[in-house]
Every structure is written in structure tokens, then in C-alpha cells.
Design an enzyme around this catalytic site. Sequence first.
Site, PDB file in Angstrom:
ATOM      1  N   CYS A  25       0.874  -1.009   0.034  1.00 52.94           N
ATOM      2  CA  CYS A  25       0.006  -0.033   0.050  1.00 52.94           C
ATOM      3  C   CYS A  25       0.769   1.212   0.049  1.00 52.94           C
ATOM      4  CB  CYS A  25      -1.206  -0.098   1.164  1.00 52.94           C
ATOM      5  SG  CYS A  25      -0.377  -0.024   2.926  1.00 52.94           S
ATOM      6  N   HIS A  73      -3.042   0.952   6.871  1.00 51.67           N
ATOM      7  CA  HIS A  73      -3.104   1.287   5.320  1.00 51.67           C
ATOM      8  C   HIS A  73      -2.656   2.724   4.827  1.00 51.67           C
ATOM      9  CE1 HIS A  73      -4.514   0.597   1.323  1.00 51.67           C
ATOM     10  NE2 HIS A  73      -5.638   1.366   1.466  1.00 51.67           N
ATOM     11  N   ASP A  82      -7.088   5.929  -3.716  1.00 50.64           N
ATOM     12  CA  ASP A  82      -6.550   4.676  -3.435  1.00 50.64           C
ATOM     13  C   ASP A  82      -6.039   3.869  -4.378  1.00 50.64           C
ATOM     14  OD1 ASP A  82      -5.532   2.625  -1.784  1.00 50.64           O
ATOM     15  OD2 ASP A  82      -7.302   2.600  -0.447  1.00 50.64           O
TER      16      ASP A  82
END
Length: 227
Positions: A137, A195, A218
Site C-alpha cells: 500500500c 493502510h 486509493d
Amino acid sequence: WFAGDDVYVANENERQEYVLNENGIIFVGNARYIEARGWFYGQFQDHLLNICLTMLDLSLYYRQSPASDVSRRGDPKYVGRVISSMINGNDNDNGVLLGKWQGSFHSHENPSRWDGSVVILQKWRQDNYRPVQYGQCWVFAGVMCTVLRCLGIPTRLVSNFNSAHDVDRNLSIDKYYDSSGRSLNISKDSTWDYHVWNESWFLRPDLGAAYNGWQVLDATPQEQSRG
């Protein structure tokens, strides 16, 4: 810098940080032990702009309708969506990075070894736009920050700890137990240690002035969105 632009930021300090700064810190780890990783965005390095423009031209959006795609490249929310798709290689679209979260990394780069976006984007170009292996991530977020800043969209990273992943959209993390109190492994919900994603600054004339400002993007591949 132009007050009439959808990505105009009035505060000079914020322009210096979220558009011009080529270096940053990404926070990872867990809530009890937060680690700060240095990251080189390098959005103004040689050839980066051409790589970013090529990324737009390789996208499925452009392939499906070149004229429509090019006509919308002045819209930061559209560009943000295209780039968030292109940062990962999950859609068979020559995306930049493949994700991997378990198993061995010996045949390719361990995600924890990356410390900047430039080498990843250069490797992507050198390998004829095949996805670089591997990312997680914070790597997806770091590379997307580079690309969006390069294209003139103010962008920052956001880290969240004890990060809930709710897959059935009921706004809760569900756990199931039998009558004896034993845990049943039937829920697909989960909570991650952390995250990392991005926020970009632009106006939202489609939603109204109340929604102007930082917009969530994202690039980490999790679940399909609209296919």
C-alpha cells in the site's frame, strides 16, 4: 497557482509541500510502533513527465475512447481515477506495480526495499511498461503521489492504523461465534495493522462547494469498482 483552476491552493506553504516537495515521510507499522519511512517522490526528475503522460495514454480509458479521454484531462477527478487505476497492474492495463502481501519475494524486489518512486517508474518504462514486482500500500501511494504532483495536482499521503476493511458495506467489522464461544472463520471483514492512501486537492463542481478540498484516492488493488 492560478485562482481559476480546479486545483488552486491558496496557501503558499501548502503549495510548497503538496506540489513542489520531492521528499516526504510515509508512516507504516502498527498503532503501538509507528515507523517513519523516507520516500523520494522525484516528480521533477528527468523523463518523469513523459512517463506520466505515457501512463495516461496506456490506460483502458484512453484505449476505449481516445477523444473522450483526452478531452477530460483537464478534470482532476477524472485524471485521479485514471491514475489510481494505472498505478496497479491488476486490470491488464500495463499498470505500474503488482502487489504481493505474503510468500517469498526472492525472485523480485521485496516491497520494503523501495525508498522512492523514480526508480520504480524508470524500471516500468525500461521493461516496456510491464508491471514492476512488487508493491504494497505505501508503495502504491508513494508512486501515485509522484505522478499526480508531476501532473500538477496537489497530493499527500494518509496513513491509518487499525484500518478496518468492511467488505459487505454495513459499516462494521463482523465476527461470528458458535454457541460455545468458539470463533467461526466465516467473515470476510478484516482489520489491517495499517493502510496508506492518497488525498488530492481539487474542487468538486459535480457535488457542490461543500465537497471541495481533499479528495480520497486509493491505488492499492483491493476490490473491483465498477468493474
